[in-house]
Every structure is written in structure tokens, then in C-alpha cells.
Design an enzyme around this catalytic site. Structure first.
Site, PDB file in Angstrom:
ATOM      1  N   HIS A  35      -3.872  -2.034   5.522  1.00  0.00           N
ATOM      2  CA  HIS A  35      -3.151  -0.858   6.078  1.00  0.00           C
ATOM      3  C   HIS A  35      -1.955  -0.571   4.958  1.00  0.00           C
ATOM      4  O   HIS A  35      -1.745  -1.745   4.281  1.00  0.00           O
ATOM      5  CB  HIS A  35      -2.747  -0.874   7.613  1.00  0.00           C
ATOM      6  CG  HIS A  35      -1.819  -2.156   7.711  1.00  0.00           C
ATOM      7  ND1 HIS A  35      -1.824  -2.587   9.111  1.00  0.00           N
ATOM      8  CD2 HIS A  35      -0.975  -3.137   7.136  1.00  0.00           C
ATOM      9  CE1 HIS A  35      -0.985  -3.833   9.179  1.00  0.00           C
ATOM     10  NE2 HIS A  35      -0.437  -3.988   7.817  1.00  0.00           N
ATOM     11  N   CYS A  48      -0.281   2.800   9.433  1.00  0.00           N
ATOM     12  CA  CYS A  48      -0.729   3.969   8.472  1.00  0.00           C
ATOM     13  C   CYS A  48      -2.008   3.429   7.680  1.00  0.00           C
ATOM     14  O   CYS A  48      -1.973   2.665   7.204  1.00  0.00           O
ATOM     15  CB  CYS A  48       0.378   4.541   7.786  1.00  0.00           C
ATOM     16  SG  CYS A  48      -0.095   5.947   6.779  1.00  0.00           S
ATOM     17  N   ASN A  56      -3.804  -6.733   4.882  1.00  0.00           N
ATOM     18  CA  ASN A  56      -4.064  -6.520   6.227  1.00  0.00           C
ATOM     19  C   ASN A  56      -4.748  -5.020   6.420  1.00  0.00           C
ATOM     20  O   ASN A  56      -5.137  -4.844   7.461  1.00  0.00           O
ATOM     21  CB  ASN A  56      -3.006  -6.440   7.034  1.00  0.00           C
ATOM     22  CG  ASN A  56      -2.344  -7.965   7.470  1.00  0.00           C
ATOM     23  OD1 ASN A  56      -3.243  -9.169   7.327  1.00  0.00           O
ATOM     24  ND2 ASN A  56      -1.190  -7.959   7.441  1.00  0.00           N
TER      25      ASN A  56
END
Length: 382
Positions: free
Chosen positions: A284, A319, A282
Site C-alpha cells: 500500500h 491507500c 506492505n
């Protein structure tokens, strides 16, 4: 030919690849190389392909099965299967040497990765996408992905290298527009309960504190989005009709609100940066990486004398690779409202079971990435 029937598919495969054959001197001294066939009654409701254990002499037949499109090699070899009613998934996993830590047992990151792996295997067995974490046809059409909002994990006994862990997982509806996933971890040899975990997909765009959750995000805009009725309907057919909770106890730890840890923190580890390997499909940082970051700021004296008993993480923002992260930790204030341990209904002394609050934040602007809570117990004598 040894033929096994009318038994659980997982057990059939386990018996085929690890059992002691008649006439053989030991469980690992395979002298006979005759084919082994495993069959089971298909689930008419789900139209599943029977799973077979594969020996070297069957490689040609396996290639034909894969080529025909009726199953992948991973499907044939994986030690997992759906339950007879199709509403849960069970898989056995052998702990590898590189998955144990300084305590000579599996690390919490290893077990969290197993939860993610087996949850994804469950989704694949139901026909959901393999190019994302359990994305449904509607999700792919709308460019939606699952992201973790909260996870709660309790480990009562850590497995060691070569131990076999048996994990059962299932999904179910949670309220009007929510969904949750639960896991039960057992020692496959003894059947002993060694851990439990839970994760939810919550209502709308809310990041709440009441229980472990997941949320849906638009992959293009990176904004949270509610779980639509169409997506829920795609999941509900595979969910138990009656609620089934890994943590059925009232006021269990998975329901505990985590207060924000404010500066100054008693312990810190500053300037943590994501590695390329920390990013998942994804794009991240994967949620398991946050567990390691949280533990980086734990005091060494606790790491030396205790092992992690439970961890709860609230995820506030994703993040990315260029973020720099600070990890902060402080002992949890005593508020006089602590409950006894839910496992076997026994209480532990606070001195033997210290509790900590955690905060992960962006170094440059202080944005909150994650808040957490951990409980620890004395290491067992070995």
C-alpha cells in the site's frame, strides 16, 4: 594498525572512515591503506556481534564474516549501534544532494524516511524480520503487519546537504496493549537538538486522536487487529523500564486533536494518483507519501516565505495503487486555546507561525484517508 576500544561503536566507525589519520594532509586524503580494526565489548545480554569498519584491504576478511553468517555487510558498514543497555538505537546519516529541496536543506519527506529507516534498522539489530517493517515471529505466524495510525514530527532546524544527522530511537510499552516509538534528531557535529518525533501502536482497533500511534493489520484481510500479549512480550524485553518520552511537555502538540476539514476547502489539489514507487513492501502507499500529498495543496505564498515547523497526521484508511486522491487545505480556525512552542519554551506570533488543517480523501466517494495539521515558521535568512 590503529585500534579503537572502549567507545561507542558508531563513533568508532565514524572515526575509522572519516577521521584524519596521522601524517595525512587532510581528512579526505587517505594515503595509508593499512588495516583499521575496531572492537568493543559485546553486550552479553543481547549477544551482539562487534561492528567493524572496513577498508579495501579487509574485503576478503569481510566476505568471510558474511559467509560465516555472523553478520551482513550492511551490519558491518552501517553507522549505527545499540546503546550499551540495548534499549535504544543510535545512527548517523549524511544528507545526500538528492535529499534536499528548494530551500537547499533536507525535505520533510527525507527526514520522515530517515525516521522509518532508522526505526527499521533498530528492529533488524534486535533480530526482527527483514521481510517486513519490524515484524516479530508471532506477527509473521499470524500474517500481521504494522501500519501507521498517527505520526507527529517537529523540526527546529533543517540539515543541509552533507550535514550529518544523528538520530536516536527507542520503543516502549504504552498502557495495557499499546506500544510507542520515539525519535530524537541532533546535529552530529554540534550536538544541537534539531527535531523530535513520536509514533504509537494504540489499543485495540481504535483510531484515536490523543497522540501519535501505529496499528496492527492482518495482511490477508486488511483489517485492523489489536496488539496481542504475545507480540507485546516480544517487544517489551527491548523497551525502557521507565517511561521515556520525546515530548515530555504537558499539552504538547503531539497530543492535539485534529478536527475534520469540511468542504469547501480554501485550497485544493485534486486527482492525485499513487505511483508504483509510492507502494512499500506492505503493498500500500507508504506513509511518507501522504506528507507530500498534504503539502501539494498548500498555498504557494506560504511555501515561498515559510518552512514547515511541525506536522501531525492521522491515518484513517490505507491507500492502494488504484485510488485517486484529493488533497484539501484550509487555515486552522483560531480557538483561543493555542499553547506556546514546547521547544525552548518560547512562543511565536501567529502571523509568523500560520497553522493549517488538511484532508486527504478518495475522489470518487469522499472516504477520508488522512487528516492533518501543520505549523509553519518564517524561513531563516541565508
Amino acid at each position: 594498525m590503529l585500534k579503537l576500544s572502549s567507545c561507542n561503536v558508531t563513533d568508532q566507525i565514524q572515526a575509522s572512515v572519516q577521521c584524519r589519520f596521522p601524517g595525512s594532509p587532510g581528512p579526505f586524503a587517505f594515503r595509508r591503506r593499512s588495516p583499521v580494526s575496531v572492537s568493543c565489548s559485546p553486550l552479553s545480554r543481547l549477544k551482539l556481534t562487534p561492528v567493524q569498519a572496513v577498508l579495501p584491504s579487509q574485503q576478503k576478511e569481510v566476505a568471510e564474516v558474511v559467509k560465516s553468517g555472523s553478520g551482513s555487510l550492511a551490519d558491518l558498514l552501517r553507522l549505527g549501534s545499540l546503546a550499551e543497555d540495548g534499549l535504544s538505537y543510535n545512527e548517523k546519516y549524511i544528507v545526500r544532494c538528492y535529499e534536499v529541496g528548494i530551500n537547499k536543506t533536507a525535505t520533510i519527506e527525507t527526514l520522515a524516511n530517515l525516521l522509518q529507516e532508522i526505526g527499521s534498522n533498530h528492529a533488524q539489530s534486535l533480530g526482527f524480520s527483514t521481510d517486513g517493517f519490524a515484524t516479530t515471529p508471532t506477527m509473521r505466524k499470524m500474517h500481521l503487519i504494522w501500519v501507521t495510525a498517527r505520526m507527529h514530527i517537529e523540526i527546529y532546524k533543517y540539515p543541509a546537504w552533507s550535514d550529518v544527522v544523528e538520530i536516536e530511537t527507542w520503543c516502549q510499552s504504552e498502557g495495557r496493549i499499546g506500544t510507542r516509538r520515539d525519535w530524537i534528531l541532533k546535529d552530529a557535529t554540534t550536538g544541537e537538538l534539531i527535531g523530535r518525533a513520536t509514533g504509537f501502536i494504540p489499543k485495540a482497533n481504535l483510531m484515536w486522536y490523543g497522540c501519535s500511534k501505529w496499528v496492527m493489520m492482518n495482511q490477508d484481510t486488511r483489517r485492523l487487529q489489536k496488539v496481542s500479549d504475545d507480540v507485546r512480550e516480544e517487544h517489551l524485553i527491548f523497551c525502557p523500564r521507565e517511561p521515556r518520552l520525546a515530548f515530555p511537555e504537558k499539552n504538547n502538540r503531539s497530543l492535539k486533536k485534529i478536527i475534520k476539514l469540511e468542504d469547501p476547502a480554501q485550497y485544493s489539489r485534486l486527482g492525485l494518483t499513487p505511483r508504483r514507487a509510492d507502494l512499500d513492501m506492505n503493498h500500500h502507499v507508504n506513509y511518507v507519501t501522504y506528507i507530500g500529498w498534504v503539502l501539494e495543496s498548500m498555498p504557494q505564498e506560504i511555501i515561498d516565505t515559510h518552512e514547515l515547523q511541525s506536522i501531525t497526521l492521522d491515518y484513517r484508511r490505507e491507500c492502494l495503487q488504484d485510488d485517486v486522491v484529493d488533497s484539501l487545505t484550509s487555515p486552522e480556525p483560531i480557538d483561543g486555546t493555542e499553547t506556546v512552542s514546547e521547544h525552548n519554551g518560547t512562543a511565536r506570533e501567529d502571523a509568523d507561525c500560520p497553522k493549517f488543517l488538511h484532508l486527504l480523501r478518495v475522489s470518487c466517494d469522499g472516504q477520508e484517508i488522512n487528516r492533518g495539521r501543520t505549523e509553519w515558521r518564517k524561513k531563516p535568512a541565508r
